[in-house]
Design an enzyme around this catalytic site. Structure first.
Site, PDB file in Angstrom:
ATOM      1  N   ARG A  33      -9.323   0.151   3.898  1.00  0.00           N
ATOM      2  CA  ARG A  33      -8.380   1.121   3.319  1.00  0.00           C
ATOM      3  C   ARG A  33      -7.056   0.450   2.977  1.00  0.00           C
ATOM      4  O   ARG A  33      -6.366   0.880   2.060  1.00  0.00           O
ATOM      5  CB  ARG A  33      -8.063   2.217   4.337  1.00  0.00           C
ATOM      6  CG  ARG A  33      -9.108   3.265   4.484  1.00  0.00           C
ATOM      7  CD  ARG A  33      -8.564   4.351   5.374  1.00  0.00           C
ATOM      8  NE  ARG A  33      -7.172   4.586   5.036  1.00  0.00           N
ATOM      9  CZ  ARG A  33      -6.213   4.839   5.918  1.00  0.00           C
ATOM     10  NH1 ARG A  33      -6.473   4.911   7.191  1.00  0.00           N
ATOM     11  NH2 ARG A  33      -4.980   5.046   5.511  1.00  0.00           N
TER      12      ARG A  33
ATOM     13  N   LYS B  29       0.833  -1.212   0.000  1.00  0.00           N
ATOM     14  CA  LYS B  29       0.000   0.000   0.000  1.00  0.00           C
ATOM     15  C   LYS B  29       0.865   1.260   0.000  1.00  0.00           C
ATOM     16  O   LYS B  29       0.695   2.140  -0.839  1.00  0.00           O
ATOM     17  CB  LYS B  29      -0.917   0.002   1.237  1.00  0.00           C
ATOM     18  CG  LYS B  29      -1.608   1.336   1.471  1.00  0.00           C
ATOM     19  CD  LYS B  29      -2.507   1.332   2.690  1.00  0.00           C
ATOM     20  CE  LYS B  29      -1.841   1.589   4.011  1.00  0.00           C
ATOM     21  NZ  LYS B  29      -1.639   2.999   4.399  1.00  0.00           N
ATOM     22  N   ASN B  30       1.772   1.349   0.965  1.00  0.00           N
ATOM     23  CA  ASN B  30       2.477   2.617   1.127  1.00  0.00           C
ATOM     24  C   ASN B  30       3.467   2.884  -0.006  1.00  0.00           C
ATOM     25  O   ASN B  30       3.736   4.039  -0.344  1.00  0.00           O
ATOM     26  CB  ASN B  30       3.134   2.684   2.509  1.00  0.00           C
ATOM     27  CG  ASN B  30       2.074   2.820   3.603  1.00  0.00           C
ATOM     28  OD1 ASN B  30       0.929   3.195   3.318  1.00  0.00           O
ATOM     29  ND2 ASN B  30       2.431   2.511   4.835  1.00  0.00           N
TER      30      ASN B  30
HETATM   31  N1  EPU Z   1       6.572  14.120  11.640  1.00  0.00           N
HETATM   32  C1  EPU Z   1       6.860  15.423  11.985  1.00  0.00           C
HETATM   33  N2  EPU Z   1       6.974  16.346  10.978  1.00  0.00           N
HETATM   34  C2  EPU Z   1       6.807  16.008   9.673  1.00  0.00           C
HETATM   35  C3  EPU Z   1       6.522  14.670   9.327  1.00  0.00           C
HETATM   36  C4  EPU Z   1       6.411  13.741  10.342  1.00  0.00           C
HETATM   37  O1  EPU Z   1       7.008  15.759  13.161  1.00  0.00           O
HETATM   38  O2  EPU Z   1       6.921  16.890   8.814  1.00  0.00           O
HETATM   39  C5  EPU Z   1       6.441  13.118  12.711  1.00  0.00           C
HETATM   40  C6  EPU Z   1       5.050  12.509  12.762  1.00  0.00           C
HETATM   41  O3  EPU Z   1       4.155  13.317  13.513  1.00  0.00           O
HETATM   42  C7  EPU Z   1       5.315  11.166  13.372  1.00  0.00           C
HETATM   43  C8  EPU Z   1       6.707  10.794  12.850  1.00  0.00           C
HETATM   44  O4  EPU Z   1       7.287  12.014  12.421  1.00  0.00           O
HETATM   45  O5  EPU Z   1       5.356  11.271  14.758  1.00  0.00           O
HETATM   46  C9  EPU Z   1       6.752   9.802  11.715  1.00  0.00           C
HETATM   47  O6  EPU Z   1       5.961  10.265  10.644  1.00  0.00           O
HETATM   48  P1  EPU Z   1       6.239   9.836   9.127  1.00  0.00           P
HETATM   49  O7  EPU Z   1       6.256  11.096   8.333  1.00  0.00           O
HETATM   50  O8  EPU Z   1       7.432   8.954   9.067  1.00  0.00           O
HETATM   51  O9  EPU Z   1       4.948   9.004   8.793  1.00  0.00           O
HETATM   52  P2  EPU Z   1       3.909   9.241   7.621  1.00  0.00           P
HETATM   53  O10 EPU Z   1       4.614   9.511   6.361  1.00  0.00           O
HETATM   54  O11 EPU Z   1       2.830  10.154   8.090  1.00  0.00           O
HETATM   55  C10 EPU Z   1       3.974   6.735   6.892  1.00  0.00           C
HETATM   56  C11 EPU Z   1       2.954   5.670   6.601  1.00  0.00           C
HETATM   57  C12 EPU Z   1       2.326   5.216   7.914  1.00  0.00           C
HETATM   58  C13 EPU Z   1       3.436   4.695   8.829  1.00  0.00           C
HETATM   59  C14 EPU Z   1       4.510   5.778   9.023  1.00  0.00           C
HETATM   60  C15 EPU Z   1       5.702   5.305   9.829  1.00  0.00           C
HETATM   61  C16 EPU Z   1       2.146   6.186   4.410  1.00  0.00           C
HETATM   62  C17 EPU Z   1       1.065   6.727   3.561  1.00  0.00           C
HETATM   63  N3  EPU Z   1       1.933   6.205   5.721  1.00  0.00           N
HETATM   64  O12 EPU Z   1       3.256   7.783   7.532  1.00  0.00           O
HETATM   65  O13 EPU Z   1       1.455   4.154   7.572  1.00  0.00           O
HETATM   66  O14 EPU Z   1       2.884   4.382  10.083  1.00  0.00           O
HETATM   67  O15 EPU Z   1       4.987   6.206   7.724  1.00  0.00           O
HETATM   68  O16 EPU Z   1       6.286   4.207   9.244  1.00  0.00           O
HETATM   69  O17 EPU Z   1       3.166   5.729   3.910  1.00  0.00           O
HETATM   70  C18 EPU Z   1      -0.381   2.705   7.872  1.00  0.00           C
HETATM   71  O18 EPU Z   1      -0.069   2.186   6.787  1.00  0.00           O
HETATM   72  O19 EPU Z   1      -1.236   2.229   8.660  1.00  0.00           O
HETATM   73  C19 EPU Z   1       0.285   3.956   8.261  1.00  0.00           C
HETATM   74  C20 EPU Z   1      -0.192   4.750   9.210  1.00  0.00           C
END
Ligand code: EPU
Length: 434
Positions: free
Chosen positions: A403, A26-27
Site C-alpha cells: 500500500r 504517499k500521504n
Molecule cells: N483524531 C481525532 N478526531 C479527528 C481526526 C483525528 O480524534 O477528527 C485523532 C486520531 O484518532 C489520532 C490523531 O487524532 O489519534 C491523529 O490523527 P490524524 O488525523 O492526524 O491522522 P490521519 O489523518 O488519520 C495521517 C496519515 C497517517 C499518519 C497520521 C499522523 C494519511 C493518509 N495518513 O493519518 O499515515 O500516521 O496522519 O501523522 O495521510 C501511514 O502512512 O502509515 C499512516 C498511517
C-alpha cells in the site's frame, strides 16, 4: 477456496551500501489527487509512487467521472464533469484517504458521500474534527452506519479551531474551503510536510492558501481553480524507513532526492544512538547514513510534526530491539501502534507494553522466523528486523506494505539486501480493508 499469497523471504545479515532514490510522498499524493477534482481542467501530477493506495485513488477518481491516465509515476486527471458524488464502498474501504473526497466533493459540487474509510487498524481514528471543519463552513453533515454525507447550499469561509492538529481534518477543511466564499482560518492546524505540499498544489491551481506549515492556515476563497502540473514532494516516511534500514545493517547509504529538513526528528534520534547522518555538502537534496557497531539505547515519544513521526515509530522500535540498553518509547498519536512488537518478540526481541508506553530491552541479535505484518509501518518494521536478524525471516500479509512502499524489496536489494518476493497457495481469507 484457495488463493495466492505473496510474501517476502529475507536472508538477514547483509549490509546495505550504495545509493537509492526516495520516491514520491504517499500521504502528500493522496491529498493532492483528491484536490484535482476541484477544477474542470487538466492536472498533471508527477512523482507519484506506484503503490496500491495510489491505484485505489485512481479508481475512485474514475468512478466519480474524471478522465484519468496513470503511468510511470505520472497521473493526468481531467474532471471536466463529475457523474457521481459518492465513493463506492469497496473503494472507500481500501484506504483511509478516501475520506478526502468528502472535502473535495463538497468544494466542487457542494455534496459528497463517503462510506467509513479503511486504513490501518492502529487506533480509533475518529472524524469529529473533519466534521467540525465542514460544519463551520456551512455544510450539513449526516452520519449513519453506512458512512458520512456532506451537503451545503453554499459554503462560507469561517474560523475552524481544531481540538488536535489532525492531518486528515486539516486537509479535508482545506479542500472544502478553497472554493468557499470569503476567508477561512484553520487554527491549531497540522504542520506536516504533506499539508504544505497540498497548499502548494492548491496555490498552483489558483487558490490562496497561506501559512501552511504553521499553526494557522489562512485561505481566501476563490470562485474557480485551474489546471496545472505539479511534482509531489519526496516521501518523508519512505526516506526515514531507508535511513533506519541503513542504520540497522551497519550500512553506508546515500538517499538521493530526500529532503533533510523533513527528517530532523529522526536524524536527531539516529545521531543520539551513534549513527552518522550527513548531507553530501553539495547543496543537493540527499542524506547519507553511516553506521557501525551496535546502536545505543534512546527514549522518544511520537508527536505531530515537527516531532518524531508516529509512522517511523515502528521501524525505529525494530532497530532499538538490538540496541545496547533499555529504550522507552511513548506513542501519543495512535493507541494501537505497538502490535508489531508481538511479532518482533517471536524473533527474540524483549519488550513490555503498558498503555501507550513500550519498554525495549535491547538484545544482542534477532533470529529469523515467519512473522505477519499487521499494518503498513508494522510491515516495514518487520522487513528491517529481517535485514538485521540471523537466518531467514518470512514476512506475510505484505499487501499492507505494498500500500505504501513501491516494491520495497527492489530498493533494498539494489543496496545489497537479499529479499525474495514469493507466492504461496493458502486458504482464502477475507482481507480487512486498509
Ligand atoms: N483524531 C481525532 N478526531 C479527528 C481526526 C483525528 O480524534 O477528527 C485523532 C486520531 O484518532 C489520532 C490523531 O487524532 O489519534 C491523529 O490523527 P490524524 O488525523 O492526524 O491522522 P490521519 O489523518 O488519520 C495521517 C496519515 C497517517 C499518519 C497520521 C499522523 C494519511 C493518509 N495518513 O493519518 O499515515 O500516521 O496522519 O501523522 O495521510 C501511514 O502512512 O502509515 C499512516 C498511517
Amino acid at each position: 477456496m484457495m488463493q495466492k499469497e505473496a510474501f517476502l523471504r529475507i536472508h538477514g545479515g547483509f549490509r546495505l551500501e550504495g545509493e537509492v532514490f526516495a520516491g514520491g510522498g504517499k500521504n502528500a499524493a493522496l491529498a493532492i489527487l483528491s484536490a484535482a477534482i476541484l477544477t474542470e481542467e487538466l492536472c498533471v501530477i508527477e512523482n507519484l509512487p506506484m503503490i496500491d493506495d495510489i491505484f485505489a485513488m485512481r479508481d475512485i477518481l474514475q468512478v466519480l467521472g474524471a478522465k484519468v491516465e496513470f503511468s510511470k509515476n505520472v497521473m493526468r486527471i481531467e474532471a471536466r464533469t463529475l457523474r457521481a458524488h459518492a465513493v463506492p464502498d469497496a473503494l472507500a474501504h481500501k484506504l483511509r484517504a478516501s475520506y478526502y473526497f468528502l472535502g473535495a466533493l463538497l468544494g466542487r459540487t457542494q455534496e459528497g458521500i463517503v462510506p467509513f474509510p479503511g486504513g490501518c487498524a492502529i487506533g480509533s481514528r475518529l472524524m469529529d474534527q473533519h466534521i467540525k471543519g465542514f460544519e463551520a463552513l456551512g455544510a450539513h453533515v449526516y452520519e449513519d452506519s453506512e458512512g458520512i454525507s456532506v451537503k451545503a447550499s453554499s459554503l462560507r469561509g469561517s474560523v475552524v479551531y481544531l481540538d488536535i492538529p489532525s492531518v486528515g481534518a486539516t486537509i479535508n477543511t482545506m479542500l472544502a474551503a478553497v472554493l468557499a466564499a470569503g476567508s477561512t482560518e484553520i487554527v491549531n492546524a497540522g504542520k506536516e510536510p504533506h499539508i504544505v505540499d497540498l497548499a502548494n498544489f492548491l496555490n498552483a491551481m489558483g487558490a490562496s492558501v497561506r501559512g501552511a506549515g504553521t499553526d494557522t492556515i489562512r485561505i481566501k476563497g476563490v470562485p474557480k481553480l485551474h489546471g496545472c502540473s505539479y511534482a509531489v514532494i519526496p516521501d518523508q516516511i519512505e526516506t526515514g524507513t531507508l535511513m533506519i534500514a541503513a542504520a540497522a545493517t551497519g550500512g553506508d547509504v546515500l538517499i538521493r532526492g530526500a529532503l533533510p529538513t523533513h527528517m530532523e526528528a529522526l536524524t536527531a534520534k539516529l545521531l543520539e544512538i551513534g549513527v552518522r547522518v550527513d548531507d553530501t555538502g553539495t547543496g543537493e537534496d540527499s542524506i547519507r547514513i553511516r553506521s557501525e557497531g551496535r546502536p545505543r539505547r534512546v527514549n522518544f515519544k511520537t508527536q505531530p510534526y515537527p516531532g518524531f513521526p508516529t509512522d517511523l515509530q515502528q521501524p525505529m522500535t525494530a532497530l532499538l530491539s538490538v540496541a545496547d540498553g533499555v529504550s522507552v518509547i511513548q506513542e501519543t498519536i495512535f493507541e494501537s501502534r505497538f502490535r508489531h512488537l508481538e511479532e518482533l518478540r517471536r524473533m527474540g526481541g524483549k519488550f513490555t507494553v503498558k498503555d501507550r508506553i513500550a519498554v525495549i530491552e535491547g538484545v544482542e541479535h534477532l533470529t529469523g522466523c515467519p512473522v505477519t505484518a499487521t499494518d503498513l509501518r508494522a510491515g516495514a518494521a518487520l522487513v528491517i528486523a529481517g535485514l538485521m536478524a540471523q537466518g531467514v525471516t518470512e514476512v506475510h500479509d505484505i499487501h499492507y506494505i505494498d500500500r505504501g512502499y513501491e516494491f520495497i524489496e527492489r530498493k533494498l536489494n539494489a543496496l545489497g539486501a537479499k529479499i525474495e518476493r514469493l507466492e504461496r497457495i493458502g486458504p482464502l481469507e477475507i482481507a480487512a480493508g486498509d
